[in-house]
Write a protein that holds these residues in place. Sequence first.
Motif, PDB file in Angstrom:
ATOM      1  N   HIS A   1       0.860  -1.197   0.000  1.00  0.00           N
ATOM      2  CA  HIS A   1       0.000   0.000   0.000  1.00  0.00           C
ATOM      3  C   HIS A   1       0.887   1.234   0.000  1.00  0.00           C
ATOM      4  O   HIS A   1       1.663   1.455   0.929  1.00  0.00           O
ATOM      5  CB  HIS A   1      -0.910   0.005   1.234  1.00  0.00           C
ATOM      6  CG  HIS A   1      -1.997  -1.005   1.149  1.00  0.00           C
ATOM      7  ND1 HIS A   1      -2.483  -1.658   2.250  1.00  0.00           N
ATOM      8  CD2 HIS A   1      -2.711  -1.453   0.084  1.00  0.00           C
ATOM      9  CE1 HIS A   1      -3.465  -2.472   1.868  1.00  0.00           C
ATOM     10  NE2 HIS A   1      -3.609  -2.377   0.551  1.00  0.00           N
TER      11      HIS A   1
ATOM     12  N   GLU B   1       1.731   3.992   2.849  1.00  0.00           N
ATOM     13  CA  GLU B   1       2.218   3.551   4.158  1.00  0.00           C
ATOM     14  C   GLU B   1       3.743   3.674   4.215  1.00  0.00           C
ATOM     15  O   GLU B   1       4.473   2.700   4.400  1.00  0.00           O
ATOM     16  CB  GLU B   1       1.699   2.135   4.431  1.00  0.00           C
ATOM     17  CG  GLU B   1       0.162   2.114   4.458  1.00  0.00           C
ATOM     18  CD  GLU B   1      -0.469   0.720   4.369  1.00  0.00           C
ATOM     19  OE1 GLU B   1       0.256  -0.278   4.458  1.00  0.00           O
ATOM     20  OE2 GLU B   1      -1.703   0.652   4.222  1.00  0.00           O
TER      21      GLU B   1
ATOM     22  N   ARG C   1      -3.454   4.477  -1.993  1.00  0.00           N
ATOM     23  CA  ARG C   1      -3.260   3.150  -1.393  1.00  0.00           C
ATOM     24  C   ARG C   1      -3.078   2.031  -2.422  1.00  0.00           C
ATOM     25  O   ARG C   1      -2.277   1.112  -2.231  1.00  0.00           O
ATOM     26  CB  ARG C   1      -4.496   2.852  -0.528  1.00  0.00           C
ATOM     27  CG  ARG C   1      -4.711   1.398  -0.135  1.00  0.00           C
ATOM     28  CD  ARG C   1      -5.976   1.294   0.715  1.00  0.00           C
ATOM     29  NE  ARG C   1      -6.466  -0.059   0.896  1.00  0.00           N
ATOM     30  CZ  ARG C   1      -6.315  -0.772   2.025  1.00  0.00           C
ATOM     31  NH1 ARG C   1      -5.655  -0.266   3.042  1.00  0.00           N
ATOM     32  NH2 ARG C   1      -6.826  -1.974   2.123  1.00  0.00           N
TER      33      ARG C   1
ATOM     34  N   HIS D   1       2.604  -3.256   6.903  1.00  0.00           N
ATOM     35  CA  HIS D   1       1.665  -2.163   6.609  1.00  0.00           C
ATOM     36  C   HIS D   1       1.705  -1.148   7.733  1.00  0.00           C
ATOM     37  O   HIS D   1       2.415  -1.315   8.729  1.00  0.00           O
ATOM     38  CB  HIS D   1       0.239  -2.726   6.480  1.00  0.00           C
ATOM     39  CG  HIS D   1       0.022  -3.539   5.247  1.00  0.00           C
ATOM     40  ND1 HIS D   1      -0.756  -3.109   4.192  1.00  0.00           N
ATOM     41  CD2 HIS D   1       0.498  -4.759   4.881  1.00  0.00           C
ATOM     42  CE1 HIS D   1      -0.766  -4.025   3.245  1.00  0.00           C
ATOM     43  NE2 HIS D   1      -0.011  -5.045   3.631  1.00  0.00           N
ATOM     44  N   SER D   2       0.925  -0.079   7.580  1.00  0.00           N
ATOM     45  CA  SER D   2       0.688   0.851   8.671  1.00  0.00           C
ATOM     46  C   SER D   2      -0.708   1.440   8.475  1.00  0.00           C
ATOM     47  O   SER D   2      -1.181   1.515   7.349  1.00  0.00           O
ATOM     48  CB  SER D   2       1.750   1.958   8.694  1.00  0.00           C
ATOM     49  OG  SER D   2       1.598   2.847   7.608  1.00  0.00           O
TER      50      SER D   2
HETATM   51 ZN    ZN Z   1      -1.824  -1.451   4.129  1.00  0.00          ZN
END
Ligand code: ZN
Length: 310
Positions: free
Chosen positions: A72, A75, A126, A193-194
């Motif tokens: 994504h 992130e 994203r 991820h974040s």
């Molecule tokens: Zn993510």
Amino acid sequence: RSNKAALPLKRVYRWQEVENHMVQLAQTYPDKVTLVNGGPTYEGRPVNYLRVSTTNFQDLSKPVVFIMSLLHSREWITQAATLYALDQLLVNNTESDLINDIDWIIMPTANPDGYIFSHDSDRFWRKNRKYGRRCMGVDLNRNYDINWGTESSDSPCYEDYHGTEPFSEPESVVTKKILEEHQDRIQLFLDIHSYGSYVLYGYGNGELPPNGEALSSVGVLIGDAIDAAKLTNNPNYTVGNLAQTLYPASGGSQDYALSVGVPYSYCLELPAFRGSASITGFLVDPEFIEQAGYETWEGIKAGARYALNN
Ligand code: ZN
Ligand code: ING
């Protein structure tokens, strides 16, 4: 050897800078590092990753650890984790068991088109950059062939749009191929991820795999190791099944890895280092980049050592 190959984690690096860094690592450590082009993105860029091995990936008795970031694109902080890991394994070389006894696959930018777009046009992008007449992009973490389409969106205008079919997107196919190529040897898979400070495991529909209890306990091992190294103001990590802990989601990389037989497969959600209750949690405070790399590495090491000894 000098420390020139290290990339100081003082800022976020652009895609081309990370590519150059990977080339440099491969040139500086030719006996340990191979740069691999996993295939083209939708817009035609290479999805490059590094194989790190003291035996050129030929010793099939070694476990493999596969770490990726930036599936994504917004992130950004997750880049710190993969770059820091490369630094520790190669440049500082402090953990000799981890480099001698494990083969590593490290992919810093899993979604190059989206990542570049998040720098040039939309900081909060994203998805990938698949063309759509009304709306662009597929959520790559809903595009894997595992329970595809059951807990994700049909609409190209949604952030969790799953695409036209399982593995419709070249970027998710790149990681599919890696997972399948090494499915017998990958003991630990981490898709970073974040944000939110979570260690999440499958399945994304709330169903637990047969090794659910082991997944949970190794997840706790990883979360505890990060907590012990984290900034005091940041929250502790929460460990749990994705659907039970965060929200249901289908077609994710971590579920796909489980389904091909990877025993320890997680999505790590790094903390929001700035703000927390809104989209601004994706913004990166340069002061915290190195810390993010450092504390996440503690978790990676804990998981990798478990994989090595069990
Ligand atoms: Zn993510
Ligand atoms: N979180 C993940 C997301 O893709 C997740 C959570 C993990 C979903 C694994 C599916 C599978 O929504 C973020 N921050 O992207």
